[in-house]
Design an enzyme around this catalytic site. Structure first.
Site, short mmCIF file in Angstrom:
data_model
loop_
_atom_site.label_atom_id
_atom_site.label_comp_id
_atom_site.label_asym_id
_atom_site.label_seq_id
_atom_site.Cartn_x
_atom_site.Cartn_y
_atom_site.Cartn_z
CG ASP A 195 -0.33 -0.09 2.52
OD1 ASP A 195 0.90 -0.27 2.57
OD2 ASP A 195 -1.04 0.04 3.55
CB SER A 196 4.59 1.68 0.19
OG SER A 196 4.89 0.52 -0.55
CG ASP A 233 0.53 -4.20 1.99
OD1 ASP A 233 0.65 -5.15 2.78
OD2 ASP A 233 1.34 -3.25 1.91
CE LYS A 280 3.38 -6.12 3.80
NZ LYS A 280 2.79 -4.99 4.55
CD GLU A 333 0.31 -1.63 8.25
OE1 GLU A 333 -0.14 -0.94 9.21
OE2 GLU A 333 0.86 -1.13 7.27
CD GLU A 338 7.69 -0.51 8.01
OE1 GLU A 338 6.76 -1.23 7.62
OE2 GLU A 338 7.91 0.65 7.59
O1 KIV Z 1 3.63 -1.23 1.77
C1 KIV Z 1 4.83 -1.53 1.91
O2 KIV Z 1 5.68 -1.16 1.11
C2 KIV Z 1 5.20 -2.35 3.06
C3 KIV Z 1 6.66 -2.55 3.30
C4 KIV Z 1 7.20 -1.36 3.99
C5 KIV Z 1 6.95 -3.79 4.04
O3 KIV Z 1 4.36 -2.80 3.78
#
Ligand code: KIV
Length: 274
Positions: free
Chosen positions: A53-54, A92, A122, A124, A191
């Site tokens: 989600d980055s 994500d 993934k 959190e 992280e």
């Molecule tokens: O969204 C992302 O890029 C991440 C990484 C920082 C692990 O979750």
């Protein structure tokens, strides 16, 4: 599937990551958000591509990951999956798409897999999402966990801060990672965690840990690709810039602009004569 030398390409599966940990082989993971970069990272032998989600703060001009939507994640995941032959593609679950219940997490993960083609998802959180992980993994959806600094909770954590400092916090973090493992997660991202804490979690867990700002002892490493390749103006202290793509692209654009203005481009060779 063969690579350019004719050797069959063997897809990375979740059990290969566990085997890598058992053999002491490091796992490599990078973010990817589109087809051309996914193809390059896959060809380079990256084991796992994370459609993070980055994408929000690295590609879409947002200042955090919070505004990213499930539709955007599906769109970027589909692009990455279309270009990959070997890497495991993990997508994500964005903020607001899974926290309320295990059922909500399941519905979002199903979209990312059915519409986006993700191989795994993934999200959190530690113990608070263990039930979510359990529902997904028991219904055929591989889950990677993410503890330590969790960017979607930045407003609660008081900014980008190292997590797991001090004995109590380190113990909580270890219990969170263990809860994810017990719920069926196949790996856990750590992280911004002190290196000794990440080393301890890595030792305690049977599943691999993937570190970002978590020292050298994790079973694998992940970086946001724009930090790794120098596309962003600034990279966090824990990232290594392996190239300066921003400078290279800027110079290419400048040369192009000059050539168009001076009429050096296009030449005869670039033109159709009939
Ligand atoms: O969204 C992302 O890029 C991440 C990484 C920082 C692990 O979750």
């Amino acid at each position: 599937m063969n690579d350019s030398s004719g050797t069959p390409v063997r897809r990375v599966r979740v059990h290969h990551l566990r085997q890598a940990k058992e053999r002491g082989e490091r796992i490599t993971m990078l973010t990817a958000y589109d087809a051309p970069t996914a193809r390059i990272f896959d060809d380079a032998g990256t084991d796992v591509l994370l459609v993070g989600d980055s994408v929000g703060d690295n590609m879409l001009g947002q200042s955090t990951t919070i505004p990213v939507t499930v539709d955007q994640m599906v769109h970027h995941t589909r692009a990455v999956v279309s270009a990959v032959r070997r890497a495991l593609v993990v997508a994500d679950l964005p903020f607001g798409s899974y926290e309320a219940s295990a059922q909500q997490a399941h519905a979002t993960a199903v979209r990312l897999m059915k519409e986006g083609g993700a191989h795994a998802v993934k999200f959190e959180g530690g113990r608070r999402v263990a039930d979510h992980v359990h529902l997904l993994t028991s219904t055929g959806i591989p889950v990677m966990g993410h503890v330590g600094f969790t960017p979607q909770s930045e407003n609660v954590l008081g900014g980008k801060r190292v997590q797991g400092r001090g004995d109590d916090a380190a113990q909580r973090l270890t219990e969170d990672a263990l809860a994810l493992q017990d719920a069926g997660a196949f790996a856990v991202v750590l992280e911004m965690v002190p290196a000794p804490v990440a080393a301890r979690v890595t030792e305690v867990l049977a599943i691999p840990t993937i570190g970002i700002g978590a020292g050298r002892e994790c079973d694998g490493q992940v970086l946001v690709w724009t930090d790794m390749a120098g596309l962003s103006d600034w990279s966090p202290r824990f990232a290594q810039r392996y190239a300066e793509l921003g400078t290279v692209l800027g110079a290419a654009a400048q040369a192009y602009n000059e050539d168009v203005r001076s009429r050096a481009f296009p030449t005869e060779a670039h033109s159709f004569t009939e």
